[in-house]
Design a protein around this motif. Structure first.
Motif, PDB file in Angstrom:
ATOM      1  N   LEU A 111     -35.252 -14.214  12.562  1.00  0.00           N
ATOM      2  CA  LEU A 111     -36.059 -12.642  12.612  1.00  0.00           C
ATOM      3  C   LEU A 111     -37.186 -12.723  11.044  1.00  0.00           C
ATOM      4  O   LEU A 111     -38.152 -12.324  11.257  1.00  0.00           O
ATOM      5  CB  LEU A 111     -35.063 -11.623  12.794  1.00  0.00           C
ATOM      6  CG  LEU A 111     -35.799 -10.204  12.561  1.00  0.00           C
ATOM      7  CD1 LEU A 111     -36.634  -9.981  13.717  1.00  0.00           C
ATOM      8  CD2 LEU A 111     -34.602  -9.064  12.404  1.00  0.00           C
ATOM      9  N   ALA A 112     -36.418 -12.992  10.170  1.00  0.00           N
ATOM     10  CA  ALA A 112     -37.132 -12.930   9.047  1.00  0.00           C
ATOM     11  C   ALA A 112     -38.372 -13.932   9.082  1.00  0.00           C
ATOM     12  O   ALA A 112     -39.677 -13.497   8.613  1.00  0.00           O
ATOM     13  CB  ALA A 112     -36.353 -13.186   7.679  1.00  0.00           C
ATOM     14  N   GLU A 113     -38.247 -15.207   9.646  1.00  0.00           N
ATOM     15  CA  GLU A 113     -39.380 -16.216   9.997  1.00  0.00           C
ATOM     16  C   GLU A 113     -40.272 -15.434  10.810  1.00  0.00           C
ATOM     17  O   GLU A 113     -41.452 -15.825  10.612  1.00  0.00           O
ATOM     18  CB  GLU A 113     -38.491 -17.464  10.281  1.00  0.00           C
ATOM     19  CG  GLU A 113     -38.140 -18.214   9.178  1.00  0.00           C
ATOM     20  CD  GLU A 113     -37.153 -19.186   9.930  1.00  0.00           C
ATOM     21  OE1 GLU A 113     -37.258 -19.714  11.063  1.00  0.00           O
ATOM     22  OE2 GLU A 113     -36.583 -20.263   9.163  1.00  0.00           O
ATOM     23  N   ALA A 114     -40.025 -14.919  11.797  1.00  0.00           N
ATOM     24  CA  ALA A 114     -40.695 -14.548  12.886  1.00  0.00           C
ATOM     25  C   ALA A 114     -41.501 -13.281  12.295  1.00  0.00           C
ATOM     26  O   ALA A 114     -42.978 -13.115  12.515  1.00  0.00           O
ATOM     27  CB  ALA A 114     -39.856 -13.830  14.180  1.00  0.00           C
ATOM     28  N   GLU A 119     -46.462 -11.289  10.137  1.00  0.00           N
ATOM     29  CA  GLU A 119     -47.448 -10.938   9.008  1.00  0.00           C
ATOM     30  C   GLU A 119     -48.697 -12.145   8.731  1.00  0.00           C
ATOM     31  O   GLU A 119     -49.731 -11.656   8.470  1.00  0.00           O
ATOM     32  CB  GLU A 119     -46.608 -10.732   7.682  1.00  0.00           C
ATOM     33  CG  GLU A 119     -47.195 -10.113   6.669  1.00  0.00           C
ATOM     34  CD  GLU A 119     -47.490  -8.696   7.245  1.00  0.00           C
ATOM     35  OE1 GLU A 119     -48.911  -8.267   6.574  1.00  0.00           O
ATOM     36  OE2 GLU A 119     -46.987  -8.019   7.690  1.00  0.00           O
ATOM     37  N   GLU A 120     -48.203 -13.150   9.110  1.00  0.00           N
ATOM     38  CA  GLU A 120     -49.424 -14.165   8.756  1.00  0.00           C
ATOM     39  C   GLU A 120     -50.445 -14.099   9.950  1.00  0.00           C
ATOM     40  O   GLU A 120     -51.522 -14.392   9.893  1.00  0.00           O
ATOM     41  CB  GLU A 120     -48.550 -15.555   8.704  1.00  0.00           C
ATOM     42  CG  GLU A 120     -49.605 -16.782   8.723  1.00  0.00           C
ATOM     43  CD  GLU A 120     -50.325 -16.860   7.456  1.00  0.00           C
ATOM     44  OE1 GLU A 120     -51.503 -17.308   7.327  1.00  0.00           O
ATOM     45  OE2 GLU A 120     -49.678 -16.329   6.381  1.00  0.00           O
ATOM     46  N   LEU A 121     -49.884 -14.005  11.231  1.00  0.00           N
ATOM     47  CA  LEU A 121     -50.768 -13.772  12.504  1.00  0.00           C
ATOM     48  C   LEU A 121     -51.773 -12.421  12.274  1.00  0.00           C
ATOM     49  O   LEU A 121     -52.773 -12.454  12.696  1.00  0.00           O
ATOM     50  CB  LEU A 121     -49.966 -13.604  13.685  1.00  0.00           C
ATOM     51  CG  LEU A 121     -49.233 -15.041  14.200  1.00  0.00           C
ATOM     52  CD1 LEU A 121     -48.388 -14.744  15.340  1.00  0.00           C
ATOM     53  CD2 LEU A 121     -50.285 -16.081  14.422  1.00  0.00           C
ATOM     54  N   LEU A 128     -59.805 -12.884  11.348  1.00  0.00           N
ATOM     55  CA  LEU A 128     -60.636 -13.068  12.710  1.00  0.00           C
ATOM     56  C   LEU A 128     -61.214 -11.853  13.048  1.00  0.00           C
ATOM     57  O   LEU A 128     -62.403 -12.013  13.474  1.00  0.00           O
ATOM     58  CB  LEU A 128     -59.599 -13.563  13.726  1.00  0.00           C
ATOM     59  CG  LEU A 128     -59.050 -15.006  13.671  1.00  0.00           C
ATOM     60  CD1 LEU A 128     -58.279 -15.432  14.918  1.00  0.00           C
ATOM     61  CD2 LEU A 128     -60.435 -16.072  13.605  1.00  0.00           C
ATOM     62  N   SER A 129     -60.721 -10.739  12.909  1.00  0.00           N
ATOM     63  CA  SER A 129     -61.519  -9.614  13.280  1.00  0.00           C
ATOM     64  C   SER A 129     -62.727  -9.354  12.419  1.00  0.00           C
ATOM     65  O   SER A 129     -63.838  -9.020  12.739  1.00  0.00           O
ATOM     66  CB  SER A 129     -60.650  -8.191  13.104  1.00  0.00           C
ATOM     67  OG  SER A 129     -59.700  -8.319  14.057  1.00  0.00           O
TER      68      SER A 129
END
Length: 150
Positions: A111-114, A119-121, A128-129
């Protein structure tokens, strides 16, 4: 001679009277002793009957206690079996808990990695926006340039 015999007869009569009196006393003593013997015999008989009753009661009490003891021993064995089952179940639950704790830890790590990936995404999306906005601005500017050129 007659006087001597008379004297001897008198002595014998007195001896007989003394013996008769002693005999009466002995008979009375014997009668008393016989009565005491009968009394003691009855007392002994009563005591033996009482002892026999007590012994029978004690046998019944012992029998009841032995039966109760058997029941308690059975109950104790059942409780020990239950305790052993509970201990095995406790060990199984501890093992399962340990596995679950490890799984939870892994899931928390995932979950922490996700979250980090999200956050990275988000940052990438934001970048990108921004790039899309810049490109749209450029595209709008080109559209304007194309319109001006036409």
């Amino acid at each position: 001679k007659l006087t001597g015999q008379q004297q001897e007869i008198n002595n014998l009569i007195q001896s007989k009277i003394a013996v008769d009196e002693e005999n009466i006393l002995l008979k009375n003593k014997w009668s008393d002793l016989n009565q005491k013997f009968k009394d003691k015999s009855q007392e002994l008989k009563d005591t033996e009957e009482c002892a026999q009753k007590k012994e029978e009661q004690n046998r019944l009490v012992i029998k009841n206690l032995e039966e109760e003891n058997k029941g308690l021993n059975t109950r104790c064995a059942d409780l020990l079996n239950d305790l052993e089952k509970l201990r095995k179940q406790e060990t199984q639950w501890k093992t399962e808990k340990s596995g679950n704790d490890a799984r939870i830890k892994n899931l928390e790590t995932e979950l922490a990695e996700a979250r980090e990936q999200i956050e990275e995404l988000r940052r990438m999306c934001s970048n990108l926006s921004s790039q899309v906005a810049v490109k749209q601005e450029e595209l709008s500017q080109r559209d304007c340039d194309v319109i001006k050129a036409k």
